[in-house]
Design an enzyme around this catalytic site. Structure first.
Site, PDB file in Angstrom:
ATOM      1  N   MET A   1       0.998  -1.164   0.124  1.00 33.97           N
ATOM      2  CA  MET A   1      -0.056   0.007  -0.048  1.00 33.97           C
ATOM      3  C   MET A   1       0.924   1.309   0.027  1.00 33.97           C
ATOM      4  SD  MET A   1      -3.038  -1.213   2.907  1.00 33.97           S
ATOM      5  CE  MET A   1      -1.948  -2.009   3.848  1.00 33.97           C
TER       6      MET A   1
ATOM      7  N   GLN B   1       7.534  -5.020  -4.071  1.00 27.63           N
ATOM      8  CA  GLN B   1       6.627  -4.929  -5.318  1.00 27.63           C
ATOM      9  C   GLN B   1       7.230  -3.820  -6.261  1.00 27.63           C
ATOM     10  OE1 GLN B   1       2.763  -2.666  -5.538  1.00 27.63           O
ATOM     11  NE2 GLN B   1       1.881  -4.601  -5.985  1.00 27.63           N
TER      12      GLN B   1
ATOM     13  N   CYS C   1      -2.555  -1.004  -9.780  1.00 28.71           N
ATOM     14  CA  CYS C   1      -2.655   0.116  -9.091  1.00 28.71           C
ATOM     15  C   CYS C   1      -3.393   0.873 -10.341  1.00 28.71           C
ATOM     16  CB  CYS C   1      -1.553   0.934  -9.050  1.00 28.71           C
ATOM     17  SG  CYS C   1      -1.586   2.559  -8.201  1.00 28.71           S
TER      18      CYS C   1
ATOM     19  N   ASN D   1      -7.763 -10.950  -2.750  1.00 25.67           N
ATOM     20  CA  ASN D   1      -7.375  -9.656  -2.112  1.00 25.67           C
ATOM     21  C   ASN D   1      -8.831  -8.656  -2.280  1.00 25.67           C
ATOM     22  OD1 ASN D   1      -5.921  -6.615  -3.217  1.00 25.67           O
ATOM     23  ND2 ASN D   1      -6.050  -7.120  -0.936  1.00 25.67           N
ATOM     24  N   GLY D   2      -9.065  -8.018  -1.603  1.00 25.26           N
ATOM     25  CA  GLY D   2     -10.082  -6.653  -1.714  1.00 25.26           C
ATOM     26  C   GLY D   2     -11.099  -6.975  -0.698  1.00 25.26           C
ATOM     27  N   GLY D   3     -11.454  -6.138   0.205  1.00 27.65           N
ATOM     28  CA  GLY D   3     -12.644  -6.067   1.020  1.00 27.65           C
ATOM     29  C   GLY D   3     -12.442  -7.110   2.188  1.00 27.65           C
TER      30      GLY D   3
ATOM     31  N   GLY E   1      -5.569  -5.692   3.183  1.00 22.98           N
ATOM     32  CA  GLY E   1      -5.004  -4.483   2.867  1.00 22.98           C
ATOM     33  C   GLY E   1      -5.240  -3.550   4.238  1.00 22.98           C
TER      34      GLY E   1
END
Length: 329
Positions: free
Chosen positions: A14, A66, A96, A207-209, A230
């Site tokens: 992040m 990354q 991104c 990934n996500g939420g 994240g």
């Protein structure tokens, strides 16, 4: 100790958040969870000579780098630098959605160029011995994820990629800000699950939420290989990381945020002696006691005091008393 791989649970890369100070704190909370750097561009490393962006502590391991970029040869050089610096994995950012990243022709916009991504992966793998992985979206803009995601995965698998993290949302490159892209496009977890069915030998993390270890464990039990968390891991690190080694990796015991704070004090002292500022470290510690009695006072003391010229570890100790006193009450 169980032999589950570190990426069974990871903290997402992040920007502006997962710097080396954040990672040091997170490692105190979980010994097993895989940590990622912020995205570092290959151009900054190769053309800009910004090798300081690779700085990290041995105490952060396991930790992955990354990279952002779209030029295969340059990415390969950057991956070599990352491997030489000691990172256990090099991850290519294909997710991104920011304008700055789009203007550099990398990030989520690469979802439209699977052949180029495959070339990047192939070239990077040819120059390093550590795993080269990819983090992507399920699609961008008007793409149909059901159609393009299998093609995208097939391309990078053909290039030799064995592990991928999929953010289960589209990225809208026009019309939504990066912040909106983290919330507004709907999540499609089922699509990611179907990709595991189509590519059973591909190691897939979702990934996500995802906001809890219970949710993470459910994805693992459903057949996915890893879960990447994240914002929840950043804003409420104790809730995600303190029991991660036990719940996700099957290890005994759990960490305690109060103890992590005490372990941070020598690190802070060293950082200040090197010319650093207290707030560079403590900004990552604000959420440590989220939901706990005294958490508001903890945040207030650090937020109001960390910028002062002579602020040091004693301010953190002062802030901690608000937690300890409420615990003793």
């Amino acid at each position: 100790m169980n032999s589950f791989p570190a990426h069974r649970l990871s903290v997402a890369p992040m920007m502006d958040w997962t710097d080396r100070h954040c990672r040091y704190l997170h490692r105190l909370l979980s010994k097993r969870t895989l940590l990622y750097t912020e995205m570092v561009t290959s151009a900054a490393l190769i053309r800009g000579g910004a090798s300081h962006l690779l700085e990290h502590s041995d105490a952060e391991y396991p930790v992955a780098l990354q990279l952002g970029g779209s030029e295969p040869a340059e990415l390969a050089q950057a991956a070599k630098l990352g491997e030489a610096a000691g990172y256990c994995e090099v991850n290519l950012n294909v997710g991104c959605p920011s304008d700055r990243v789009q203007s550099g022709s990398f990030g989520a916009i690469l979802m439209e160029q699977p052949a180029l991504v495959a070339d990047c992966v192939s070239e990077m793998q040819a120059h390093v011995s550590v795993p080269v992985t990819v983090k992507c979206r399920i699609g961008v803009d008007d793409q149909d994820p059901e159609e393009i995601l299998p093609e995208f995965l097939a391309r990078i698998v053909g290039a030799g990629c064995e592990r991928i993290s999929i953010h289960a949302r589209k990225a809208w490159l026009q019309g939504l800000s990066p912040k909106e892209n983290r919330d507004i496009p709907p999540l499609d977890y089922d699509l990611v699950m179907r990709m595991k069915g189509l590519f059973p030998n591909l190691d897939i993390s979702i990934n996500g939420g995802i906001t809890s270890l219970t949710q993470a464990r459910a994805f693992l039990e459903a057949g996915l290989d890893g879960v990447m968390i994240g914002r929840a891991a950043y804003h409420d690190p104790a809730a995600i990381l303190c029991m991660a080694d036990q719940v996700i990796f099957g290890c005994e015991g759990q960490s305690v945020p109060e103890e992590a704070v005490l372990q941070m004090l020598p690190y802070i002292e060293s950082h200040l002696k090197q010319g650093g500022k207290l707030g560079q470290v403590t900004r990552h510690m604000l959420g440590l006691f989220t939901g706990r009695p005294g958490a508001r006072a903890w945040r207030r003391v650090l937020s109001e005091g960390a910028h002062r010229a002579n602020a040091g570890p004693e301010l953190v100790e002062q802030a901690l008393t608000h937690i300890l006193q409420r615990d003793a009450a």
